[in-house]
Design a protein around this motif. Structure first.
Motif, PDB file in Angstrom:
ATOM      1  N   LEU B  61       0.983  -1.217   0.007  1.00 34.92           N
ATOM      2  CA  LEU B  61      -0.073   0.208   0.042  1.00 34.92           C
ATOM      3  C   LEU B  61       0.881   1.345   0.124  1.00 34.92           C
ATOM      4  O   LEU B  61       0.455   2.337  -0.791  1.00 34.92           O
ATOM      5  N   ALA B  64       2.408   1.952  -3.350  1.00 30.76           N
ATOM      6  CA  ALA B  64       1.276   2.395  -4.419  1.00 30.76           C
ATOM      7  C   ALA B  64       1.087   3.948  -4.159  1.00 30.76           C
ATOM      8  O   ALA B  64       1.034   4.739  -5.026  1.00 30.76           O
ATOM      9  N   ILE B  65       0.975   4.185  -2.919  1.00 30.56           N
ATOM     10  CA  ILE B  65       0.473   5.778  -2.580  1.00 30.56           C
ATOM     11  C   ILE B  65       1.593   6.636  -2.894  1.00 30.56           C
ATOM     12  O   ILE B  65       1.379   7.781  -3.476  1.00 30.56           O
ATOM     13  N   ALA B  68       3.077   5.416  -7.173  1.00 28.52           N
ATOM     14  CA  ALA B  68       2.150   5.407  -8.355  1.00 28.52           C
ATOM     15  C   ALA B  68       2.237   6.566  -9.465  1.00 28.52           C
ATOM     16  O   ALA B  68       2.454   7.513  -9.053  1.00 28.52           O
ATOM     17  N   PRO B  69       2.478   6.009 -10.805  1.00 25.63           N
ATOM     18  CA  PRO B  69       2.585   7.014 -11.634  1.00 25.63           C
ATOM     19  C   PRO B  69       1.379   7.981 -12.095  1.00 25.63           C
ATOM     20  O   PRO B  69       0.428   7.526 -11.714  1.00 25.63           O
ATOM     21  N   GLY B  70       1.721   9.100 -12.213  1.00 26.67           N
ATOM     22  CA  GLY B  70       0.666  10.117 -12.798  1.00 26.67           C
ATOM     23  C   GLY B  70      -0.099  10.578 -11.454  1.00 26.67           C
ATOM     24  O   GLY B  70       0.621  10.430 -10.410  1.00 26.67           O
ATOM     25  N   GLY B  71      -1.129  11.505 -11.615  1.00 27.08           N
ATOM     26  CA  GLY B  71      -1.777  12.063 -10.732  1.00 27.08           C
ATOM     27  C   GLY B  71      -0.858  13.171 -10.013  1.00 27.08           C
ATOM     28  O   GLY B  71       0.055  13.904 -10.633  1.00 27.08           O
ATOM     29  N   LEU B  72      -0.954  13.237  -8.582  1.00 30.95           N
ATOM     30  CA  LEU B  72      -0.096  14.158  -8.013  1.00 30.95           C
ATOM     31  C   LEU B  72       1.267  14.239  -7.889  1.00 30.95           C
ATOM     32  O   LEU B  72       1.762  12.928  -7.951  1.00 30.95           O
ATOM     33  N   ARG B  77       3.533  14.772  -3.189  1.00 29.50           N
ATOM     34  CA  ARG B  77       3.370  13.870  -1.946  1.00 29.50           C
ATOM     35  C   ARG B  77       4.280  14.002  -1.014  1.00 29.50           C
ATOM     36  O   ARG B  77       3.958  13.608   0.188  1.00 29.50           O
ATOM     37  N   ILE B 161      -6.260  15.365  -4.995  1.00 27.44           N
ATOM     38  CA  ILE B 161      -6.489  15.636  -3.831  1.00 27.44           C
ATOM     39  C   ILE B 161      -6.739  14.412  -3.069  1.00 27.44           C
ATOM     40  O   ILE B 161      -6.364  13.874  -1.803  1.00 27.44           O
ATOM     41  N   ILE B 162      -7.187  13.212  -3.761  1.00 23.73           N
ATOM     42  CA  ILE B 162      -7.370  11.867  -3.254  1.00 23.73           C
ATOM     43  C   ILE B 162      -5.831  11.299  -3.298  1.00 23.73           C
ATOM     44  O   ILE B 162      -5.451  10.851  -2.044  1.00 23.73           O
ATOM     45  N   ASP B 163      -4.958  11.647  -4.065  1.00 22.91           N
ATOM     46  CA  ASP B 163      -3.516  11.228  -3.986  1.00 22.91           C
ATOM     47  C   ASP B 163      -2.963  11.974  -2.779  1.00 22.91           C
ATOM     48  O   ASP B 163      -2.327  11.062  -1.820  1.00 22.91           O
ATOM     49  N   ILE B 165      -4.502  13.232  -0.019  1.00 21.52           N
ATOM     50  CA  ILE B 165      -4.972  12.517   1.340  1.00 21.52           C
ATOM     51  C   ILE B 165      -4.317  11.047   1.659  1.00 21.52           C
ATOM     52  O   ILE B 165      -4.060  10.894   2.947  1.00 21.52           O
ATOM     53  N   HIS B 166      -4.082  10.350   0.860  1.00 15.80           N
ATOM     54  CA  HIS B 166      -3.458   9.050   1.026  1.00 15.80           C
ATOM     55  C   HIS B 166      -2.198   9.424   1.300  1.00 15.80           C
ATOM     56  O   HIS B 166      -1.543   8.489   2.321  1.00 15.80           O
ATOM     57  N   ALA B 169      -2.152  10.208   5.014  1.00 12.85           N
ATOM     58  CA  ALA B 169      -2.761   9.263   5.958  1.00 12.85           C
ATOM     59  C   ALA B 169      -1.792   8.229   6.080  1.00 12.85           C
ATOM     60  O   ALA B 169      -1.632   7.715   7.139  1.00 12.85           O
TER      61      ALA B 169
END
Lengths: 159, 190
Positions: B61, B64-65, B68-72, B77, B161-163, B165-166, B169
């Motif tokens: 986990l 992944a957080i 993980a490619p792409g996103g934020l 992060r 924002i989901i990225d 948050i994780h 967290a």
């Protein structure tokens, strides 16, 4: 299919945020795998699932996460766990050993992590916990704190 | 800015005896991802391998957080991870993720500003991420719709924002392992 985080956030399968969560499928499946690994592991090292549920309820309550605390309390009630674990879940500190030491560590690490020290681990050893139990307890405490932050964050994106 | 900060390396040592690799069982070896030639598995991983199920699941986990490619972007992060590590009071994680942030941005500017408690010297985007990471790390969370509005105003999408948050967290998790279970020690080598 909804999972524990969807349920605590209040997401149905037709909610936009339900689909947005699945854009990061590894976060969803990974969180569920971790929940299983800390709450109902194959090898629980003698820390029974009911004890784990009671602790999770206590930690979710310290995080003011009513939905998660209620879910853990409901699961605990179904486990028919007895008065001591109910008191542990409810935040009591007057508990029999070793629950008292376990509860103290959960409260410390959840609310004042920066003050945790070598003496706190020594107290768990003195209460009779093995090294695998100390690590499993630590992972459980830390997981529920992770879960509470995911749910708190996602609730802000819900509407 | 005076007092420019460069992050020094520290090591970490556990308060309990870590798993002995030579005597580890099959599940512990799997959790440590031990291959016949592997050397230098960290004391942190060897300590957490006492409970191989949670160790393996969390590692998957965490990767992944954070990777993980792409996103934020990864630097964002890491800024979220750093904000969490400061609030959660984990000196080792604070050091490691300050260093990663400096490496990913190619600059000590953000770390220097934060060391001097001057988040106002971050970019507007950095300020929004820092503020949200700190608020979400409080117990209970103090994050509000205003924090999310600031993130959106700074250009973060809902997926970003989901990225974030994780990332915040998962450090609510990692900081609660590393600090209670051990302590920083001077690095054996530079």
């Amino acid at each position: 299919m909804t999972d524990a985080i969807d349920a605590a956030v209040g997401l149905a399968e037709d909610a936009p945020l339900f689909a947005h969560r699945r854009a990061r499928a590894a976060f969803v499946t990974g969180s569920e795998a971790c929940r299983h690994a800390v709450l109902a592991p194959e090898d629980d090292h003698g820390l029974a699932p009911a004890l784990r549920l009671a602790l999770a309820c206590r930690i979710a309550t310290l995080n003011a996460d009513t939905a998660l605390a209620t879910a853990y309390r409901t699961a605990l009630a179904e486990a028919d766990a007895g008065a001591d674990l109910a008191a542990l879940a409810d935040g009591a500190s007057a508990l029999p050993a070793p629950l008292r030491a376990i509860a103290r560590q959960a409260d410390l690490v959840t609310t004042r992590n920066q003050t945790a020290a070598r003496a706190d681990i020594a107290a768990l050893v003195k209460a009779g916990l093995s090294n695998p139990q100390i690590v499993a307890l630590s992972e459980l405490i830390a997981f529920v704190n992770y879960q509470c932050r995911v749910t708190a964050g996602l609730r802000l994106l819900k509407d | 800015m005076p007092g420019r900060i460069r992050v020094k390396l520290l090591d970490w040592a556990p308060y309990i005896e870590p798993v002995d690799i030579a005597r580890a069982n099959a599940r512990q070896r799997e959790a440590m991802q031990v291959t016949p030639s592997s050397l230098g598995i960290s004391l942190y991983v060897r300590t957490l391998a006492h409970d191989p199920e949670s160790c393996l699941a969390r590692t998957i986990l965490f990767n992944a957080i954070m990777y993980a490619p792409g996103g934020l972007p990864r630097a964002d992060r890491e800024l979220g991870a750093l904000g969490a590590s400061v609030v959660n009071g984990c000196p080792y994680c604070t050091m490691v993720h300050a260093r990663r942030l400096a490496d990913l941005t190619g600059s000590d500017d953000a770390v220097t500003a934060l060391w001097h408690d001057r988040p106002d010297r971050l970019s507007p985007r950095g300020q929004a991420i820092w503020s949200f990471a700190r608020a979400l790390s409080a117990t209970p969370s103090a994050a509000t719709p205003d924090h999310v509005r600031a993130l959106r105003d700074a250009g973060l999408s809902g997926a970003d924002i989901i990225d974030l948050i994780h990332a915040v967290a998962i450090f609510g998790w990692a900081n609660r392992l590393m600090h209670p279970l051990g302590h920083v020690v001077p690095a054996a080598r530079c």
